[in-house]
Design a protein around this motif. Structure first.
Motif, PDB file in Angstrom:
ATOM      1  N   SER A 130       0.837  -1.203   0.000  1.00 45.11           N
ATOM      2  CA  SER A 130       0.000   0.000   0.000  1.00 45.11           C
ATOM      3  C   SER A 130       0.871   1.251   0.000  1.00 45.11           C
ATOM      4  O   SER A 130       1.963   1.271   0.574  1.00 45.11           O
ATOM      5  CB  SER A 130      -0.896   0.033   1.244  1.00 45.11           C
ATOM      6  OG  SER A 130      -1.814  -1.025   1.251  1.00 45.11           O
ATOM      7  N   LYS A 131       0.349   2.303  -0.604  1.00 49.18           N
ATOM      8  CA  LYS A 131       1.011   3.610  -0.557  1.00 49.18           C
ATOM      9  C   LYS A 131       0.516   4.363   0.669  1.00 49.18           C
ATOM     10  O   LYS A 131      -0.692   4.423   0.924  1.00 49.18           O
ATOM     11  CB  LYS A 131       0.713   4.415  -1.825  1.00 49.18           C
ATOM     12  CG  LYS A 131       1.434   5.755  -1.881  1.00 49.18           C
ATOM     13  CD  LYS A 131       1.173   6.473  -3.197  1.00 49.18           C
ATOM     14  CE  LYS A 131       1.983   7.774  -3.290  1.00 49.18           C
ATOM     15  NZ  LYS A 131       1.774   8.459  -4.598  1.00 49.18           N
ATOM     16  N   VAL A 132       1.437   4.919   1.436  1.00 50.88           N
ATOM     17  CA  VAL A 132       1.068   5.663   2.639  1.00 50.88           C
ATOM     18  C   VAL A 132       0.817   7.119   2.250  1.00 50.88           C
ATOM     19  O   VAL A 132       1.693   7.788   1.703  1.00 50.88           O
ATOM     20  CB  VAL A 132       2.172   5.583   3.712  1.00 50.88           C
ATOM     21  CG1 VAL A 132       1.731   6.331   4.968  1.00 50.88           C
ATOM     22  CG2 VAL A 132       2.489   4.127   4.051  1.00 50.88           C
ATOM     23  N   LEU A 133      -0.386   7.600   2.564  1.00 54.91           N
ATOM     24  CA  LEU A 133      -0.759   8.975   2.240  1.00 54.91           C
ATOM     25  C   LEU A 133      -0.651   9.894   3.446  1.00 54.91           C
ATOM     26  O   LEU A 133      -0.238  11.048   3.321  1.00 54.91           O
ATOM     27  CB  LEU A 133      -2.195   9.015   1.694  1.00 54.91           C
ATOM     28  CG  LEU A 133      -2.490   8.114   0.486  1.00 54.91           C
ATOM     29  CD1 LEU A 133      -3.967   8.211   0.119  1.00 54.91           C
ATOM     30  CD2 LEU A 133      -1.615   8.506  -0.700  1.00 54.91           C
ATOM     31  N   GLU A 134      -1.040   9.380   4.611  1.00 53.63           N
ATOM     32  CA  GLU A 134      -1.001  10.177   5.838  1.00 53.63           C
ATOM     33  C   GLU A 134      -0.583   9.292   7.009  1.00 53.63           C
ATOM     34  O   GLU A 134      -0.832   8.085   7.014  1.00 53.63           O
ATOM     35  CB  GLU A 134      -2.380  10.793   6.147  1.00 53.63           C
ATOM     36  CG  GLU A 134      -2.841  11.844   5.155  1.00 53.63           C
ATOM     37  CD  GLU A 134      -4.179  12.457   5.537  1.00 53.63           C
ATOM     38  OE1 GLU A 134      -4.697  12.130   6.637  1.00 53.63           O
ATOM     39  OE2 GLU A 134      -4.716  13.259   4.748  1.00 53.63           O
ATOM     40  N   ILE A 135       0.051   9.910   7.991  1.00 54.26           N
ATOM     41  CA  ILE A 135       0.408   9.246   9.232  1.00 54.26           C
ATOM     42  C   ILE A 135      -0.165  10.073  10.369  1.00 54.26           C
ATOM     43  O   ILE A 135       0.216  11.233  10.555  1.00 54.26           O
ATOM     44  CB  ILE A 135       1.934   9.116   9.391  1.00 54.26           C
ATOM     45  CG1 ILE A 135       2.523   8.290   8.240  1.00 54.26           C
ATOM     46  CG2 ILE A 135       2.294   8.495  10.736  1.00 54.26           C
ATOM     47  CD1 ILE A 135       4.045   8.221   8.242  1.00 54.26           C
ATOM     48  N   ASP A 141       4.883  13.808   3.980  1.00 55.61           N
ATOM     49  CA  ASP A 141       6.067  14.676   4.014  1.00 55.61           C
ATOM     50  C   ASP A 141       6.209  15.361   5.366  1.00 55.61           C
ATOM     51  O   ASP A 141       7.328  15.503   5.887  1.00 55.61           O
ATOM     52  CB  ASP A 141       5.988  15.735   2.900  1.00 55.61           C
ATOM     53  CG  ASP A 141       6.248  15.147   1.522  1.00 55.61           C
ATOM     54  OD1 ASP A 141       6.745  13.996   1.453  1.00 55.61           O
ATOM     55  OD2 ASP A 141       5.962  15.823   0.520  1.00 55.61           O
ATOM     56  N   ASP A 142       5.099  15.783   5.953  1.00 55.93           N
ATOM     57  CA  ASP A 142       5.148  16.454   7.250  1.00 55.93           C
ATOM     58  C   ASP A 142       5.506  15.473   8.365  1.00 55.93           C
ATOM     59  O   ASP A 142       6.277  15.801   9.283  1.00 55.93           O
ATOM     60  CB  ASP A 142       3.802  17.120   7.552  1.00 55.93           C
ATOM     61  CG  ASP A 142       3.490  18.268   6.594  1.00 55.93           C
ATOM     62  OD1 ASP A 142       4.452  18.899   6.113  1.00 55.93           O
ATOM     63  OD2 ASP A 142       2.300  18.506   6.328  1.00 55.93           O
ATOM     64  N   ALA A 143       4.963  14.264   8.280  1.00 51.19           N
ATOM     65  CA  ALA A 143       5.275  13.259   9.297  1.00 51.19           C
ATOM     66  C   ALA A 143       6.747  12.862   9.232  1.00 51.19           C
ATOM     67  O   ALA A 143       7.407  12.703  10.271  1.00 51.19           O
ATOM     68  CB  ALA A 143       4.388  12.034   9.101  1.00 51.19           C
ATOM     69  N   LEU A 144       7.277  12.724   8.018  1.00 49.70           N
ATOM     70  CA  LEU A 144       8.688  12.370   7.883  1.00 49.70           C
ATOM     71  C   LEU A 144       9.584  13.518   8.325  1.00 49.70           C
ATOM     72  O   LEU A 144      10.692  13.287   8.822  1.00 49.70           O
ATOM     73  CB  LEU A 144       8.997  11.975   6.438  1.00 49.70           C
ATOM     74  CG  LEU A 144       8.377  10.658   5.953  1.00 49.70           C
ATOM     75  CD1 LEU A 144       8.830  10.344   4.543  1.00 49.70           C
ATOM     76  CD2 LEU A 144       8.714   9.500   6.888  1.00 49.70           C
ATOM     77  N   LYS A 145       9.112  14.733   8.162  1.00 54.64           N
ATOM     78  CA  LYS A 145       9.871  15.888   8.656  1.00 54.64           C
ATOM     79  C   LYS A 145      10.005  15.811  10.169  1.00 54.64           C
ATOM     80  O   LYS A 145      11.079  16.096  10.732  1.00 54.64           O
ATOM     81  CB  LYS A 145       9.178  17.191   8.250  1.00 54.64           C
ATOM     82  CG  LYS A 145       9.950  18.447   8.631  1.00 54.64           C
ATOM     83  CD  LYS A 145       9.250  19.700   8.133  1.00 54.64           C
ATOM     84  CE  LYS A 145      10.016  20.953   8.523  1.00 54.64           C
ATOM     85  NZ  LYS A 145       9.341  22.191   8.049  1.00 54.64           N
ATOM     86  N   ALA A 146       8.943  15.422  10.847  1.00 49.98           N
ATOM     87  CA  ALA A 146       9.005  15.256  12.308  1.00 49.98           C
ATOM     88  C   ALA A 146       9.921  14.099  12.670  1.00 49.98           C
ATOM     89  O   ALA A 146      10.717  14.180  13.612  1.00 49.98           O
ATOM     90  CB  ALA A 146       7.600  15.016  12.860  1.00 49.98           C
ATOM     91  N   LEU A 147       9.837  13.008  11.912  1.00 55.76           N
ATOM     92  CA  LEU A 147      10.662  11.834  12.182  1.00 55.76           C
ATOM     93  C   LEU A 147      12.136  12.119  11.942  1.00 55.76           C
ATOM     94  O   LEU A 147      13.008  11.574  12.620  1.00 55.76           O
ATOM     95  CB  LEU A 147      10.196  10.673  11.294  1.00 55.76           C
ATOM     96  CG  LEU A 147      10.813   9.303  11.556  1.00 55.76           C
ATOM     97  CD1 LEU A 147      10.405   8.794  12.926  1.00 55.76           C
ATOM     98  CD2 LEU A 147      10.403   8.322  10.469  1.00 55.76           C
ATOM     99  N   ARG A 148      12.411  12.995  10.986  1.00 54.17           N
ATOM    100  CA  ARG A 148      13.801  13.305  10.612  1.00 54.17           C
ATOM    101  C   ARG A 148      14.619  13.791  11.807  1.00 54.17           C
ATOM    102  O   ARG A 148      15.830  13.600  11.856  1.00 54.17           O
ATOM    103  CB  ARG A 148      13.801  14.355   9.493  1.00 54.17           C
ATOM    104  CG  ARG A 148      15.150  14.601   8.845  1.00 54.17           C
ATOM    105  CD  ARG A 148      15.031  15.559   7.668  1.00 54.17           C
ATOM    106  NE  ARG A 148      14.581  14.858   6.470  1.00 54.17           N
ATOM    107  CZ  ARG A 148      13.342  14.918   5.973  1.00 54.17           C
ATOM    108  NH1 ARG A 148      12.417  15.645   6.601  1.00 54.17           N
ATOM    109  NH2 ARG A 148      13.014  14.270   4.894  1.00 54.17           N
ATOM    110  N   ARG A 149      13.981  14.384  12.782  1.00 53.83           N
ATOM    111  CA  ARG A 149      14.693  14.933  13.945  1.00 53.83           C
ATOM    112  C   ARG A 149      15.405  13.848  14.746  1.00 53.83           C
ATOM    113  O   ARG A 149      16.395  14.128  15.412  1.00 53.83           O
ATOM    114  CB  ARG A 149      13.729  15.679  14.871  1.00 53.83           C
ATOM    115  CG  ARG A 149      12.967  16.818  14.234  1.00 53.83           C
ATOM    116  CD  ARG A 149      12.444  17.777  15.290  1.00 53.83           C
ATOM    117  NE  ARG A 149      11.736  17.106  16.370  1.00 53.83           N
ATOM    118  CZ  ARG A 149      10.417  16.944  16.417  1.00 53.83           C
ATOM    119  NH1 ARG A 149       9.657  17.370  15.420  1.00 53.83           N
ATOM    120  NH2 ARG A 149       9.846  16.360  17.466  1.00 53.83           N
TER     121      ARG A 149
END
Length: 409
Positions: A130-135, A141-149
């Motif tokens: 499945s393609k992930v659209l939201e977390i 993109d916003d969720a991965l930005k938070a995870l990037r920290r």
């Protein structure tokens, strides 16, 4: 030629584990002792801990954590510690996600067309591919930005390579506010044009990972450090170098002799050394191959020798790529590397005294090249879409097959 390439899901079960109850029972004084020990060790071991983050900003983040301990849960403290270490800014200085007792049974990969779930537990196969659209209500993109920290990485490709080892840890996602207090993760996914919102609950570790593509994956060589395959139709010899180490019972120097003997007794038009997914080890192991290749008048020529690299090429494997670039006529194909050409490494590990959290810290700066770019770049870019992955198309090998010199054209 058709090559079945395993995506490289090496879902490591770390032997070091922490107990949720133990971390929950730590006092503020215990945490402060750990935090101060962490700060002292990072500064004393790392050759330049403030090459990317300002020292004042770093110390402010530590002080802020110490002052907030009474208000934070154990998983928030753990996540903040992970973020502090990641702020150093190199992929070797890291709090590796600990082997906790539960995981989200999903493993994600970022393709050219988005983030997809490429492995699940048997009970969650509905989410596979499945393609992930939201977390948790946030765009990917916003969720991965938070995870990037919290993900220690040299560059963006290194983050893409490592992100899932953090995304599937409940303590990290809870600490970032991307999962609820019970550890449940809400995903919006798309599969075959149908969009659904699903709840993913942590599962006890030890389950079997499931990965399905258009054909069964060739698992023959899983666990091997190096091997080679010959394709008679294209006369390509494919040398897989999966880890910078020597195999017990099959020393690299003997393997190397056997492989070059094969090139003399069989028609080999192109030799491919595959460094994709090679996370490092000792860069010296490959030296016999490089020295032998330097004097090989048949294969050390433009259009005859190729090196495959990707986001999983890291640490000593990047040093090997640099050496091959300097000393041979190899053409590099694939993705930018997850490790930087100049990087900090030669890790030293230490354990925080009360929590038992394990930390790795760089102790050496490798300046083996004048290249100061974030990643070692290929000569020919080959980045897969999800469809390429699903139908097991190896774009890098296809580029090698189709490569022709001007003389050949």
């Amino acid at each position: 030629m058709k090559r079945i390439q395993f995506i490289g899901i090496i879902l490591i079960m770390w032997t070091a584990t922490f107990s949720v109850q133990n971390l929950a029972d730590l006092s503020s004084e215990d945490w402060i002792e750990d935090i101060e020990y962490l700060e002292e060790r990072l500064i004393s071991i790392h050759p330049n801990p403030f090459f990317r983050i300002d020292r004042g900003v770093f110390q402010t983040s530590i002080e802020a954590l110490e002052q907030s301990l009474e208000e934070l849960s154990w998983y928030e403290i753990y996540t903040r510690l992970t973020e502090i270490v990641a702020s150093i800014g190199d992929g070797h200085t890291v709090v590796y996600p600990q082997g906790s007792s539960t995981l989200y049974p999903i493993y994600t990969y970022w393709f050219s067309d988005g983030l997809y779930i490429i492995a699940t537990s048997e009970s969650e196969q509905r989410l596979l591919n499945s393609k992930v659209l939201e977390i948790s209500g946030m765009k990917v993109d916003d969720a991965l930005k938070a995870l990037r920290r919290v993900v220690s990485h040299d560059n963006e490709w290194g983050f893409m390579n490592s992100h899932s080892d953090y995304l599937n840890k409940p303590e990290i996602m809870m600490g970032l506010g991307l999962a609820d207090k019970d550890g449940n993760l809400v995903l919006k996914v798309e599969n075959n044009g149908v969009v659904n919102e699903v709840l993913v609950e942590p599962q006890n570790t030890g389950f079997q990972w499931v990965q399905k593509r258009i054909e069964e994956i060739d698992r023959t060589y899983i666990g091997r450090k190096y091997w080679y395959q010959y394709y008679p139709d294209s006369k390509i010899l494919h040398f897989h170098y999966a880890s910078c180490g020597s195999e017990k019972g099959n020393p690299f120097i003997f393997f190397n002799f056997e492989m070059f003997l094969f090139t003399w007794t069989n028609a080999v038009d192109k030799l491919v050394i595959d460094l994709r997914g090679n996370g490092g080890g000792s860069s010296a192991i490959l030296e016999p191959f490089i020295l032998r290749m330097m004097i090989d008048w048949r294969l050390n020529r433009t259009g005859k020798l190729f090196v495959l690299i990707d986001r999983g090429t890291f640490s000593s494997a990047v040093l090997n790529a640099i050496s091959l670039k300097k000393r041979t006529n190899a053409i590099f194909v694939g993705e930018p590397t997850g490790g930087s050409p100049r990087h900090y490494g030669e890790v030293k590990r230490f354990v925080l005294p009360n929590s038992g959290i394990s930390v790795s810290c760089s102790s050496t700066y490798w300046r083996t090249t004048s290249d100061t770019s974030p990643a070692f770049m290929p000569d020919i870019i080959a980045i897969r879409s999800f469809e390429d992955y699903y139908y097991m198309r190896d774009l890098a090998m296809e580029a090698v097959e189709s490569y022709r010199t001007e003389k050949e054209e």
